[in-house]
Design an enzyme around this catalytic site. Sequence first.
Site, PDB file in Angstrom:
ATOM      1  N   LYS A 221       0.836  -1.202   0.000  1.00 43.08           N
ATOM      2  CA  LYS A 221       0.000   0.000   0.000  1.00 43.08           C
ATOM      3  C   LYS A 221       0.877   1.260   0.000  1.00 43.08           C
ATOM      4  O   LYS A 221       0.561   2.252  -0.672  1.00 43.08           O
ATOM      5  CB  LYS A 221      -0.944  -0.017   1.214  1.00 43.08           C
ATOM      6  CG  LYS A 221      -2.035  -1.077   1.065  1.00 43.08           C
ATOM      7  CD  LYS A 221      -2.794  -1.439   2.331  1.00 43.08           C
ATOM      8  CE  LYS A 221      -3.721  -2.622   2.033  1.00 43.08           C
ATOM      9  NZ  LYS A 221      -4.470  -3.136   3.169  1.00 43.08           N
TER      10      LYS A 221
ATOM     11  N   GLN B  93      -5.070  -2.180   9.198  1.00 39.25           N
ATOM     12  CA  GLN B  93      -4.876  -3.481   8.557  1.00 39.25           C
ATOM     13  C   GLN B  93      -5.496  -4.580   9.427  1.00 39.25           C
ATOM     14  O   GLN B  93      -5.262  -4.650  10.623  1.00 39.25           O
ATOM     15  CB  GLN B  93      -3.368  -3.722   8.359  1.00 39.25           C
ATOM     16  CG  GLN B  93      -3.021  -4.967   7.573  1.00 39.25           C
ATOM     17  CD  GLN B  93      -3.500  -4.930   6.119  1.00 39.25           C
ATOM     18  OE1 GLN B  93      -3.597  -3.870   5.512  1.00 39.25           O
ATOM     19  NE2 GLN B  93      -3.817  -6.087   5.571  1.00 39.25           N
TER      20      GLN B  93
ATOM     21  N   ASP C  55     -11.522   1.767   3.100  1.00 36.65           N
ATOM     22  CA  ASP C  55     -11.807   0.334   2.900  1.00 36.65           C
ATOM     23  C   ASP C  55     -13.271   0.087   2.519  1.00 36.65           C
ATOM     24  O   ASP C  55     -13.607  -0.972   2.006  1.00 36.65           O
ATOM     25  CB  ASP C  55     -11.563  -0.426   4.217  1.00 36.65           C
ATOM     26  CG  ASP C  55     -10.167  -1.037   4.302  1.00 36.65           C
ATOM     27  OD1 ASP C  55      -9.638  -1.440   3.252  1.00 36.65           O
ATOM     28  OD2 ASP C  55      -9.639  -1.125   5.429  1.00 36.65           O
TER      29      ASP C  55
HETATM   30  N1  GUN Z   1      -6.661  -7.432   5.429  1.00 40.93           N
HETATM   31  C1  GUN Z   1      -6.787  -8.143   4.288  1.00 40.93           C
HETATM   32  N2  GUN Z   1      -7.383  -7.409   3.333  1.00 40.93           N
HETATM   33  C2  GUN Z   1      -7.647  -6.215   3.880  1.00 40.93           C
HETATM   34  C3  GUN Z   1      -8.249  -5.022   3.394  1.00 40.93           C
HETATM   35  O1  GUN Z   1      -8.694  -4.922   2.238  1.00 40.93           O
HETATM   36  N3  GUN Z   1      -8.303  -3.982   4.262  1.00 40.93           N
HETATM   37  C4  GUN Z   1      -7.851  -4.063   5.540  1.00 40.93           C
HETATM   38  N4  GUN Z   1      -7.976  -3.001   6.318  1.00 40.93           N
HETATM   39  N5  GUN Z   1      -7.295  -5.161   6.026  1.00 40.93           N
HETATM   40  C5  GUN Z   1      -7.199  -6.223   5.200  1.00 40.93           C
END
Ligand code: GUN
Length: 286
Positions: free
Chosen positions: A51, A95, A118
């Site tokens: 990211k 996350q 998200d």
């Molecule tokens: N963990 C796995 N995929 C994601 C996601 O798309 N967003 C977040 N915040 N955590 C994750």
Amino acid sequence: MIISGKELSARLKAEMAGQVSSFPEKYGRVPHLVVILVGDDPASVSYVTGKAKASQVVGIKNTTIRKPVDISEDELLGLIRELNADDTVDGILVQLPLPEHISEAKVIETISKDKDVDGFHPLNVAALWQKQPCTLPCTPKGIIKMLKTAGVEIKGKRAVVIGRSNIVGLPVAKLLLDENATVTIAHSRTADLPSVTREADILVVAIGRPRFVTADMVKDGAAVIDVGVNRDPETGKLCGDVDFAAIEPKASVITPVPGGVGPMTICCLMENTIECFLNKMTPKKV
Ligand code: GUN
């Protein structure tokens, strides 16, 4: 045909970089995404690094905040509230998964809806199901983009989604429904799953089990989207939920793992961050 999420996301990120480069002059700054990582789970570290790298490519400011695995729920919620109040922050992502002593539901609902890149906040989820403007969750949004770019007709087709999580299964089913597919949501307890999946023109698999979908479960010419990220128990390599080698010859289009859905998720996160920024900078009149 193999749909390369890596190539499509590279193209889309380059377009976004062009757009973002005009922001300092128009708005005085670029969008700012804050990513919070609790603990040091290797998969989560790798996602968070991805990211940050994508943010750099697009020209978005990224701050990654790392906290120890034993941070208290109160402290984490306090940090989120500070970021909510910080006008220079446009997007907040915590996350997942989180350690067991922290409620994911509380964390998700504490993030301001307007900074929820998200698309997990209950108000965003409700807006999605009520066909109101909302931030779309990144993986489902990326899947629809991949299907459309590959020229897959969704309208009038039968789609089967294996998996019913809040993050992927349920929202991708809703987005396919909104594109006028007829959607079946299946799961690990679906009776005679192969008879259900063999009906699918579009098969989306998000169950998290290596090679769960075998060739006999797939109709000739189906579009197959593999959301799985697993370790192959034999080789230890990254693999999806779909037996790629056996199914690729049967499918009209298929996504690889790695290099398929994963890069598109991050690409849509960048898009969502820009959207949150623009919503703030150019508020709609009511
Ligand atoms: N963990 C796995 N995929 C994601 C996601 O798309 N967003 C977040 N915040 N955590 C994750």
